[in-house]
Design a protein around this motif. Sequence first.
Motif, short mmCIF file in Angstrom:
data_model
loop_
_atom_site.label_atom_id
_atom_site.label_comp_id
_atom_site.label_asym_id
_atom_site.label_seq_id
_atom_site.Cartn_x
_atom_site.Cartn_y
_atom_site.Cartn_z
N PHE A 40 0.84 -1.19 0.00
CA PHE A 40 0.00 0.00 0.00
C PHE A 40 0.88 1.25 0.00
CE2 PHE A 40 -2.14 3.54 2.07
CZ PHE A 40 -3.23 3.68 1.22
N ARG A 41 1.90 1.24 0.84
CA ARG A 41 2.80 2.40 0.94
C ARG A 41 3.39 2.76 -0.42
NH1 ARG A 41 2.67 5.28 4.85
NH2 ARG A 41 2.52 4.57 6.98
N ASN A 42 3.79 1.73 -1.18
CA ASN A 42 4.46 1.95 -2.47
C ASN A 42 3.49 2.19 -3.62
OD1 ASN A 42 6.99 1.59 -1.29
ND2 ASN A 42 6.86 -0.63 -1.53
N ALA A 43 2.22 1.88 -3.41
CA ALA A 43 1.24 1.99 -4.50
C ALA A 43 0.89 3.45 -4.78
CB ALA A 43 -0.02 1.22 -4.13
N LYS A 44 0.77 3.76 -6.06
CA LYS A 44 0.31 5.09 -6.46
C LYS A 44 -1.18 5.04 -6.82
CE LYS A 44 4.78 6.82 -8.08
NZ LYS A 44 5.50 5.89 -7.22
N THR A 45 -1.60 3.91 -7.40
CA THR A 45 -3.00 3.73 -7.81
C THR A 45 -3.57 2.51 -7.09
OG1 THR A 45 -2.50 4.65 -9.98
CG2 THR A 45 -4.55 3.41 -9.78
N VAL A 46 -4.58 2.76 -6.27
CA VAL A 46 -5.16 1.71 -5.43
C VAL A 46 -6.67 1.62 -5.67
CG1 VAL A 46 -5.52 0.90 -3.06
CG2 VAL A 46 -3.44 2.20 -3.63
N MET A 47 -7.13 0.40 -5.92
CA MET A 47 -8.58 0.19 -5.97
C MET A 47 -9.03 -0.25 -4.58
SD MET A 47 -10.86 -2.00 -8.56
CE MET A 47 -12.62 -1.97 -8.52
N LEU A 48 -9.95 0.51 -4.01
CA LEU A 48 -10.55 0.17 -2.72
C LEU A 48 -12.01 -0.15 -2.99
CD1 LEU A 48 -8.71 2.93 -0.73
CD2 LEU A 48 -8.62 0.51 -0.14
N TYR A 49 -12.88 -0.04 -2.01
CA TYR A 49 -14.30 -0.28 -2.23
C TYR A 49 -15.09 0.53 -1.22
CZ TYR A 49 -13.97 -3.34 1.83
OH TYR A 49 -13.75 -3.82 3.10
N SER A 50 -16.31 0.89 -1.59
CA SER A 50 -17.24 1.53 -0.66
C SER A 50 -17.94 0.41 0.09
CB SER A 50 -18.28 2.36 -1.42
OG SER A 50 -17.65 3.42 -2.10
N LYS A 69 -3.07 9.54 -3.08
CA LYS A 69 -2.93 8.44 -4.03
C LYS A 69 -4.10 8.52 -5.01
CE LYS A 69 -0.75 5.25 -0.75
NZ LYS A 69 0.53 4.98 -1.38
N ARG A 70 -3.94 7.85 -6.13
CA ARG A 70 -5.06 7.73 -7.06
C ARG A 70 -5.94 6.61 -6.53
NH1 ARG A 70 -3.76 7.24 -13.22
NH2 ARG A 70 -4.18 9.46 -13.18
N ILE A 71 -7.16 6.96 -6.11
CA ILE A 71 -8.08 5.98 -5.54
C ILE A 71 -9.16 5.65 -6.57
CG2 ILE A 71 -9.77 5.51 -3.71
CD1 ILE A 71 -6.93 5.72 -2.59
N ILE A 72 -9.31 4.36 -6.82
CA ILE A 72 -10.32 3.87 -7.76
C ILE A 72 -11.35 3.10 -6.95
CG2 ILE A 72 -10.70 2.52 -9.87
CD1 ILE A 72 -8.57 4.82 -10.15
N LEU A 73 -12.63 3.31 -7.25
CA LEU A 73 -13.69 2.59 -6.56
C LEU A 73 -14.54 1.84 -7.59
CD1 LEU A 73 -14.88 5.29 -4.00
CD2 LEU A 73 -13.47 3.28 -3.53
N PRO A 74 -15.05 0.67 -7.20
CA PRO A 74 -15.90 -0.07 -8.14
C PRO A 74 -17.32 0.46 -8.16
CG PRO A 74 -15.61 -1.31 -6.11
CD PRO A 74 -14.82 -0.05 -5.96
N THR A 75 -17.91 0.47 -9.33
CA THR A 75 -19.35 0.68 -9.45
C THR A 75 -19.89 -0.57 -10.16
OG1 THR A 75 -19.22 1.77 -11.61
CG2 THR A 75 -19.07 3.18 -9.68
N VAL A 76 -21.14 -0.90 -9.93
CA VAL A 76 -21.71 -2.08 -10.55
C VAL A 76 -22.65 -1.65 -11.66
CG1 VAL A 76 -23.21 -4.08 -10.19
CG2 VAL A 76 -21.46 -3.50 -8.50
N VAL A 77 -22.37 -2.15 -12.86
CA VAL A 77 -23.24 -1.90 -14.00
C VAL A 77 -23.59 -3.25 -14.60
CG1 VAL A 77 -23.48 -0.79 -16.26
CG2 VAL A 77 -22.19 0.35 -14.44
N GLY A 78 -24.85 -3.63 -14.49
CA GLY A 78 -25.26 -4.96 -14.97
C GLY A 78 -24.55 -6.03 -14.15
#
Length: 175
Positions: A40-50, A69-78
């Motif tokens: 995590f410390r070394n990551a620049k882009t991390v996908m987390l979740y709500s 950091k660049r934080i990416i979150l999942p959304t559900v489509v279909g």
Amino acid sequence: MMDKKELRASIKLLKRQHTGEQLLEQSEAIMAKLERHPDFRNAKTVMLYSALPDEVQTRDFIEKWRHQKRIILPTVVGDDIIPVELTENTGFAVGDFNILEPQNVPYTGDYDLIVVPGVAFDNDGNRIGRGRGYYDRFLCKHLNVKRIGICFDFQLVPEVPTEPNDIRMDEVISL
């Protein structure tokens, strides 16, 4: 060994034996462990979740790190997870599972780390989710990315039943 349905029911019962405060305390300790993790410390882009109410809570953690950091979150489509980047102006809307989902264009870049929730994990990194296969379908497109599952202590079980299309975690962080 329990089948997936029995394991989900068993974990649900175990969850009910904990108060919301206890689960929040555990969540904070688990997220602190993740925060200290070298990946995590070394990551620049991390996908987390709500998080759903019964999952390891991530909201405060996301707020803490979203500007560093660049934080990416999942959304559900279909039937699919569509990843979305959290930017300064990203708004949220309630999605399919009453989860707050970020409203933004789909993220198509790379990841350094993907943090995955689950109903249960074992020490070999096997996981079961809620049974819809969203994460397995998403993760199979990102097999070269480090995958860390996070869960409460009672969600770590001796053995999780697996199927060929299940994607294993590289590591599981719990208490």
